[in-house]
Design an enzyme around this catalytic site. Sequence first.
Site, PDB file in Angstrom:
ATOM      1  N   ARG A 172     -16.913  31.765  -0.843  1.00 38.72           N
ATOM      2  CA  ARG A 172     -18.175  31.613  -0.118  1.00 38.72           C
ATOM      3  C   ARG A 172     -18.088  32.355   1.218  1.00 38.72           C
ATOM      4  O   ARG A 172     -17.383  31.920   2.121  1.00 38.72           O
ATOM      5  CB  ARG A 172     -18.520  30.145   0.112  1.00 38.72           C
ATOM      6  CG  ARG A 172     -19.819  29.977   0.911  1.00 38.72           C
ATOM      7  CD  ARG A 172     -20.432  28.597   0.805  1.00 38.72           C
ATOM      8  NE  ARG A 172     -19.680  27.560   1.470  1.00 38.72           N
ATOM      9  CZ  ARG A 172     -20.127  26.306   1.672  1.00 38.72           C
ATOM     10  NH1 ARG A 172     -21.346  25.970   1.232  1.00 38.72           N
ATOM     11  NH2 ARG A 172     -19.375  25.404   2.263  1.00 38.72           N
ATOM     12  N   ASP A 454     -18.246  18.384   7.569  1.00 37.34           N
ATOM     13  CA  ASP A 454     -18.195  19.820   7.811  1.00 37.34           C
ATOM     14  C   ASP A 454     -19.416  20.214   8.624  1.00 37.34           C
ATOM     15  O   ASP A 454     -20.119  19.350   9.160  1.00 37.34           O
ATOM     16  CB  ASP A 454     -18.081  20.602   6.500  1.00 37.34           C
ATOM     17  CG  ASP A 454     -19.320  20.466   5.609  1.00 37.34           C
ATOM     18  OD1 ASP A 454     -20.314  19.826   6.029  1.00 37.34           O
ATOM     19  OD2 ASP A 454     -19.292  21.013   4.495  1.00 37.34           O
TER      20      ASP A 454
END
Length: 549
Positions: A172, A454
Site C-alpha cells: 500500500r 493507526d
Amino acid sequence: MHMDKCDEFLELLQVQILGAVPPQYADILSPPVQQFVAHLHRAFNKQRKTLLAARNERQKQFDAGQLPDFLPETKWIRDDPTWRAAVPAPGLMDRRVEITGPVDRKMVINALNSGASTFMADFEDSNAPTWENCLSGQANLRDAIHRRIDYVAPNGKFYKLNSGKVATLIVRPRGWHMEEKHFLVDGEPVSASIFDFAVYFFHNARESIRIGAGPYFYLPKMESHLEARLWNDVFNLAQDSIGLPRGTIRGTILIETILAAYEMEEIIYELREHSSGLNCGRWDYIFSFIKRFRNNAKFVLPERGDVTMTSPFMDAYVRLLIKTCHKRGVHAMGGMAAQIPIKGNAKANETAMAKVRADKLREVQAGHDGTWVAHPDLVKIALEVFNQHMPQPNQLFVRREDVHVTGADLLSLKGMVVKISEQGIKTNIEIALVYMESWLRGLGCVPIHNLMEDAATAEISRSQLWQWVRHRATTTSGKVITPEYIDQLLDGEVAAIQARLGEKGFAETKYPLAKKFLASTIKGGDYSDFLTTLCYDSILTLKAPGAKL
C-alpha cells in the site's frame, strides 16, 4: 556509477535528494530508479494536483449543503451488464485472511510467515513516513521478494522466512494527497504515491512474477473514478517502461471515502484490466463521512464506539460493495477489527477475541471474500471462521441481487442516537494525542487500550472532537462542548501523561508538539484534511541541496 558521474547524471535528471541515503540503501535509489520515479512524476503530477483541487471544490459544495449521489454521466457504466474486470491473478484467488502492518523488518517476516493468505505491507496509515522508514521499508520488501530477508532482535532472537509457502505480498503506497519532500523532481516534491509505487515496482516487479505472484498494490484514499483512472495510467506507463504486459499489475481499491462509495462500479471500470477488487476500509470511511459533512449539523455522529458496521450508513456501504464487486467478478474484502490479543488477562482477552469472531462471522455471512487482521495471533481466528463458512476460495458467486442501495441509504443515520459522554471526549483526546506523539517519533501504529490505533482511527477521534465543538453538541450530562471545554480536557490529559512519565521522561517525548498540532484542529475552527499532512514537515530530515549522497 562513480560518485562524480552520479552527480552529473542527477543534474541532467533534475533530481535532488534532500535526505541522507545510508550506504545500505544506496541501491534502493540508484540512478535508474531515480530516472524511473522522475519519469512517472513528470507524466502524472500535474493531473494529480488537478484532482486534488477538484476535491476542494466538491468540499465547497458540501459546505453549502449539497449532498453526493450516484453520477448521472456514468450511469451507462453501472447499467451495462456485460463488462467484467480481470480474473484473479496468481496468488490472489484465495484471500480469505489478509494481515496488514507497517514495513519494518520484523513485521514483514512475521506477517509473511503468519499463515495469512496475503500481507498488505503498509507505507500509509500504519507507517510514519520518515525518510528512514521509507528507505528501510523498500529494502525490507525487496529482500522479502528475493527471499533473503532475516532479522536479529536486540534480545538475540533470530527471524527468517519459512522455507515453504508464505503470504502473497501486496503493497500500500501513500495516498494521492501526500508528497515525498526528500525527493525533488524539477524543483518540486514528488508524489508520495508515485515514489512508493515506483521504487517498489522497479525493484520487484519481475522477481514477484518469477516466484508465482506479481506486482500487487492496495490503493488508498481515492475519492473518485478519475483518481482511479490516474492510477490505471500510472500502471500502464510503468508496465510499458520495463516491457511487462499490461494487466500484470493488480490493484485492490480501498473504499474508504464516502465519495468513492458512490463510484464503486466506475472505479472498478477504470482499473478493470488491473483490478483485484474493493476493500471496506471502515475506519477511514467513518473519518471521511465526518470530514466531508463536518459543516452540516445533520451529520453529527455519536461516540466512535457507537458507530458500528450495523449503523445504517455503514451497513448500506458494505452491502453495496459486495454486490458491486461480485457483479463485476472481483473480490469484496472485509475490513479491520481493531482488537488485539490481551496478555495477562484471560477474561478480557476472551471477550476481545469473541468480538473478532463475531466481526468475521458477519463479514463472511454477508458475502465477503476475505478479511483483515492486524496481529499474527488473529490469523487463526479469522481462518477458522472463513474456513467454516467459505470452504471454497472465494464467494464471487454470491451475487447479492437482493441488495438495493440508494444514494440516501449511504447517508442514513436513521435510528442512531447521538450520545456523547465526557469520558468519550477524553478517550478521543487521548487516542489522537498519543497516536500523534508516536507518529512524530516515527511509529505509525500504536496499541492503546487493547486496540490497534493507526492514522485512520486517530482521524476519527480528532474529527469527532472538531465536529462536536463546531455544532455545540452536548454531553449526556448536558454540558455544551466548547473550545474552552476541549482545552481544559486536553490540558488535563497532557498533565496526567506528564505526571505518569515524570519530568525527565516527558522531556524526551513529542507530547508538547503533538498537543500543539492537535489543539489547532479540534476546536471547530481551522480543520486540517489529514493529520499526516499537518504533522509531516516535523518528521523531515532534510539536508542542503547539492550535498553529497
